[in-house]
Write a protein that holds these residues in place. Structure first.
Motif, mmCIF file in Angstrom:
data_model
loop_
_atom_site.group_PDB
_atom_site.id
_atom_site.type_symbol
_atom_site.label_atom_id
_atom_site.label_comp_id
_atom_site.label_asym_id
_atom_site.label_seq_id
_atom_site.Cartn_x
_atom_site.Cartn_y
_atom_site.Cartn_z
ATOM 1 N N ALA A 104 0.786 -1.205 -0.058
ATOM 2 C CA ALA A 104 0.075 0.088 0.045
ATOM 3 C C ALA A 104 0.929 1.451 0.006
ATOM 4 N N HIS A 105 2.205 1.135 -0.532
ATOM 5 C CA HIS A 105 2.851 2.251 -0.713
ATOM 6 C C HIS A 105 3.648 2.721 0.853
ATOM 7 N N TYR A 106 3.644 1.822 1.537
ATOM 8 C CA TYR A 106 3.938 2.136 2.784
ATOM 9 C C TYR A 106 3.150 3.150 3.604
ATOM 10 N N ALA A 107 1.858 2.828 3.493
ATOM 11 C CA ALA A 107 0.543 3.565 4.205
ATOM 12 C C ALA A 107 -0.292 2.297 4.535
ATOM 13 N N PRO A 108 -1.192 2.700 5.431
ATOM 14 C CA PRO A 108 -2.095 1.373 5.811
ATOM 15 C C PRO A 108 -2.831 1.036 4.662
ATOM 16 N N HIS A 259 10.904 4.915 -2.642
ATOM 17 C CA HIS A 259 11.113 6.019 -3.565
ATOM 18 C C HIS A 259 11.294 5.350 -5.142
ATOM 19 N N PRO A 260 10.256 4.998 -5.571
ATOM 20 C CA PRO A 260 10.320 4.332 -7.157
ATOM 21 C C PRO A 260 10.264 5.421 -8.150
ATOM 22 N N TYR A 261 9.541 6.376 -7.829
ATOM 23 C CA TYR A 261 9.098 7.387 -8.845
ATOM 24 C C TYR A 261 8.751 6.724 -10.206
ATOM 25 N N SER A 262 7.788 5.749 -10.186
ATOM 26 C CA SER A 262 7.516 5.022 -11.259
ATOM 27 C C SER A 262 5.998 5.233 -11.745
ATOM 28 N N SER A 263 5.427 6.228 -11.283
ATOM 29 C CA SER A 263 4.032 6.463 -11.952
ATOM 30 C C SER A 263 3.881 6.854 -13.224
ATOM 31 N N ARG A 264 2.708 6.919 -13.609
ATOM 32 C CA ARG A 264 2.528 7.330 -14.934
ATOM 33 C C ARG A 264 2.935 8.662 -15.260
ATOM 34 N N TYR A 265 2.866 9.588 -14.167
ATOM 35 C CA TYR A 265 2.980 11.001 -14.479
ATOM 36 C C TYR A 265 4.618 11.222 -14.636
ATOM 37 N N ASP A 266 5.444 10.164 -13.883
ATOM 38 C CA ASP A 266 6.672 10.576 -14.174
ATOM 39 C C ASP A 266 7.294 9.952 -15.602
ATOM 40 N N ALA A 267 6.469 8.890 -16.079
ATOM 41 C CA ALA A 267 6.589 8.444 -17.524
ATOM 42 C C ALA A 267 6.209 9.574 -18.559
ATOM 43 N N TRP A 268 5.100 10.357 -18.075
ATOM 44 C CA TRP A 268 4.689 11.389 -18.877
ATOM 45 C C TRP A 268 5.637 12.490 -18.918
ATOM 46 N N LEU A 269 6.249 12.775 -17.565
ATOM 47 C CA LEU A 269 7.373 13.753 -17.536
ATOM 48 C C LEU A 269 8.486 13.469 -18.763
ATOM 49 N N GLU A 270 8.760 12.099 -18.638
ATOM 50 C CA GLU A 270 9.899 11.784 -19.643
ATOM 51 C C GLU A 270 9.471 11.462 -21.109
ATOM 52 N N GLY A 271 8.380 11.877 -21.474
ATOM 53 C CA GLY A 271 7.993 11.863 -22.689
ATOM 54 C C GLY A 271 7.714 10.319 -23.257
ATOM 55 N N LYS A 272 7.331 9.271 -22.114
ATOM 56 C CA LYS A 272 7.249 7.871 -22.577
ATOM 57 C C LYS A 272 5.849 7.380 -22.770
ATOM 58 N N THR A 445 -2.835 9.300 -11.787
ATOM 59 C CA THR A 445 -1.550 9.341 -12.555
ATOM 60 C C THR A 445 -0.275 9.083 -11.732
ATOM 61 N N LEU A 446 -0.465 9.444 -10.301
ATOM 62 C CA LEU A 446 0.505 9.841 -9.529
ATOM 63 C C LEU A 446 0.745 8.591 -8.888
ATOM 64 N N THR A 447 0.106 7.615 -9.095
ATOM 65 C CA THR A 447 0.264 6.109 -8.411
ATOM 66 C C THR A 447 1.459 5.514 -8.947
ATOM 67 N N ASP A 448 2.277 5.051 -8.039
ATOM 68 C CA ASP A 448 3.600 4.301 -8.405
ATOM 69 C C ASP A 448 3.138 2.756 -8.972
ATOM 70 N N TYR A 449 3.767 2.292 -9.833
ATOM 71 C CA TYR A 449 3.580 0.839 -10.195
ATOM 72 C C TYR A 449 4.240 0.027 -8.873
ATOM 73 N N LYS A 450 3.728 -1.092 -8.819
ATOM 74 C CA LYS A 450 4.203 -1.857 -7.665
ATOM 75 C C LYS A 450 5.645 -2.256 -7.824
ATOM 76 N N THR A 451 6.334 -2.241 -6.719
ATOM 77 C CA THR A 451 7.855 -2.637 -6.761
ATOM 78 C C THR A 451 7.973 -3.533 -5.839
ATOM 79 N N LYS A 452 8.925 -4.609 -5.782
ATOM 80 C CA LYS A 452 9.310 -5.430 -4.911
ATOM 81 C C LYS A 452 9.908 -5.023 -3.846
#
Length: 452
Positions: A104-108, A259-272, A445-452
């Motif tokens: 849960a992204h280190y939240a409850p 601190h994955p910075y793996s959201s769709r918004y991060d991808a959008w910032l990079e033009g991906k 779009t600010l939700t990070d993709y799940k990381t291990k």
């Protein structure tokens, strides 16, 4: 070449005890952060129109500078073991991960406004549990603009109600005028991840551990041999606990999942990737000072070093969140003025102020604000837009038939409430319900993709 703030944090946490850094080192950190803040609030992207193009693409793609990824150090591996160890708690039923759930992204991962704890698991905390993500760039607490010629106490706060107006179109000017900023917890009472970890660990309403109990566990846990290899076989109980708290901090700083910075918004910032029409419109509304004005506090632009936005300015606001009926009866949560910080003491001008959280992964949260009074982003946006227009939606009617904004703060502090930063203070619905829904589409779009 400017060093990264996380480098400063590492040095501060490694020096001294679990209580934090020395005053001089803390001042050094503050100066570094303020320098970064004042320059980062005027990113190059603002010099031209970088709103989403008609097809949802980013006309100003950048290469984001993310934290480096490397195998966890021995201390961070120890911190990971501690993070999941329920035996550290007084009840034997709670670990750090019980409330800060990795999935849960280190939240409850539940909808409880206040987490359950205590030795007998029959008590509740008094604030909503925040996420532990993106703390590697959290600055220490400070008040006002730093004085480069002095390392004495910070300047006194402005009188209640005197503050700079915050605008998404001029965050640099407003940031310089705004105090206070930085710190951990909702009230900024801790400056390091070490001291933050000690808070819930020893709180009788949360993990309810004791000094003796934690020391005994550290001497007899499955990871004890690793701990003693790192700090020596003859460490005192105080040293054991200090190093354990440091290990927890190292885990949070080093593990990419914090601190994955793996959201769709991060991808959008990079033009991906491209934003949908609703997401793109939501971003425009989010940044528009005449509409949402959200970016005035929740900065959405890449900083000048190319680091992804954290969607917070690390500052404090008094928003007059409605009282949660589940809050302890007969008590008020005064926020920053009651944080117990020696550097500011109890100052009425800070009563009702709480730290502005990051909006990253906010769409996955189930409760919002310091007291968990709202349970959806829709309720949050309604509050921002309608608090001053339809206060009866949020506050109880008084016996005289009037509704007063703010029912969770003594009346003597209500003048601290923010009435100047749009959309607060606006007596008309400048954001329609449909527009609010589009802002929520963007927040998703600010939700990070799940990381291990």
């Amino acid at each position: 070449m400017r060093q990264r703030f996380s480098d400063f944090v590492e040095r501060g946490e490694r020096s001294g005890s679990a209580g934090g850094q020395s005053a001089s080192f803390r001042s050094f950190l503050t100066k570094a952060f303020l320098l970064a803040t004042l320059t980062a609030n005027a990113p190059a992207a603002l010099a031209k129109d970088c709103s989403p193009a008609s097809d949802g693409s980013n006309p100003c793609p950048v290469t984001l500078v993310r934290p480096s990824v490397a195998p966890l150090s021995a201390m961070a591996k120890l911190g990971k073991a501690l993070f999941f160890d329920k035996a550290l708690s007084g009840s034997g039923q709670l670990s750090c991960a019980s409330c800060h759930v990795p999935s849960a992204h280190y939240a409850p991962d539940n909808a409880l406004a206040f987490a359950k704890g205590g030795v007998a698991m029959d008590k509740f905390g008094v604030r909503a549990v925040p996420s532990l993500t993106y703390r590697e760039r959290q600055p220490p607490f400070s008040v006002g603009p730093d004085n480069a010629t002095s390392e004495t106490a910070p300047p006194p706060p402005p009188p209640p109600g005197i503050k700079g107006v915050k605008s998404a179109s001029n965050t640099g000017a407003s940031a310089q005028a705004m105090v206070p900023q930085g710190g951990l917890f909702w009230d900024g009472r801790a400056d390091t991840l070490q001291s933050q970890a000690a808070g819930p660990l020893f709180d009788t309403r949360e993990m309810a551990a004791t000094h003796e109990g934690v020391a005994a566990r550290l001497r007899n846990a499955p990871y004890s041999a690793d701990l003693f290899r790192l700090i020596g076989a003859h460490a005192s109980d105080d040293m054991l606990i200090a190093e354990a708290l440091f290990a927890l901090a190292r885990y949070q700083i080093e593990a990419p999942s914090f601190h994955p910075y793996s959201s769709r918004y991060d991808a959008w910032l990079e033009g991906k990737t491209r934003l949908t029409r609703d997401e793109a419109e939501g971003l425009r509304l989010f940044n528009d000072p005449a509409k949402g004005n959200c970016a005035a506090c929740h900065l959405s632009a890449v900083d000048e070093e190319g680091r992804p936005p954290l969607f917070t300015d690390h500052q404090y606001e008094a928003l007059a969140a409605p009282r949660n009926p589940l809050a302890p009866k007969g008590t008020y949560d005064l926020g920053l003025c009651a944080a117990g910080r020696a550097d500011i003491g109890h100052n009425d001008a800070y009563c009702g102020f709480f730290r502005t959280p990051s909006l990253r992964n906010s769409a996955t949260r189930k409760v919002f604000f310091h007291n968990g009074v709202f349970t959806s982003l829709r309720e949050v946006l309604d509050f921002y837009v309608l608090r001053d227009i339809e206060p009866e939606r949020f506050y109880p009617m008084r016996k005289d038939g009037k509704v007063v904004i703010g029912d969770d703060l003594p009346s003597i502090y209500k003048e601290n409430t923010d009435v100047s930063d749009a959309p607060f203070g606006i007596k008309r619905k400048n954001i329609s319900q449909k527009e609010r829904e589009k802002i929520i589409f963007f927040l998703q779009t600010l939700t990070d993709y799940k990381t291990k």
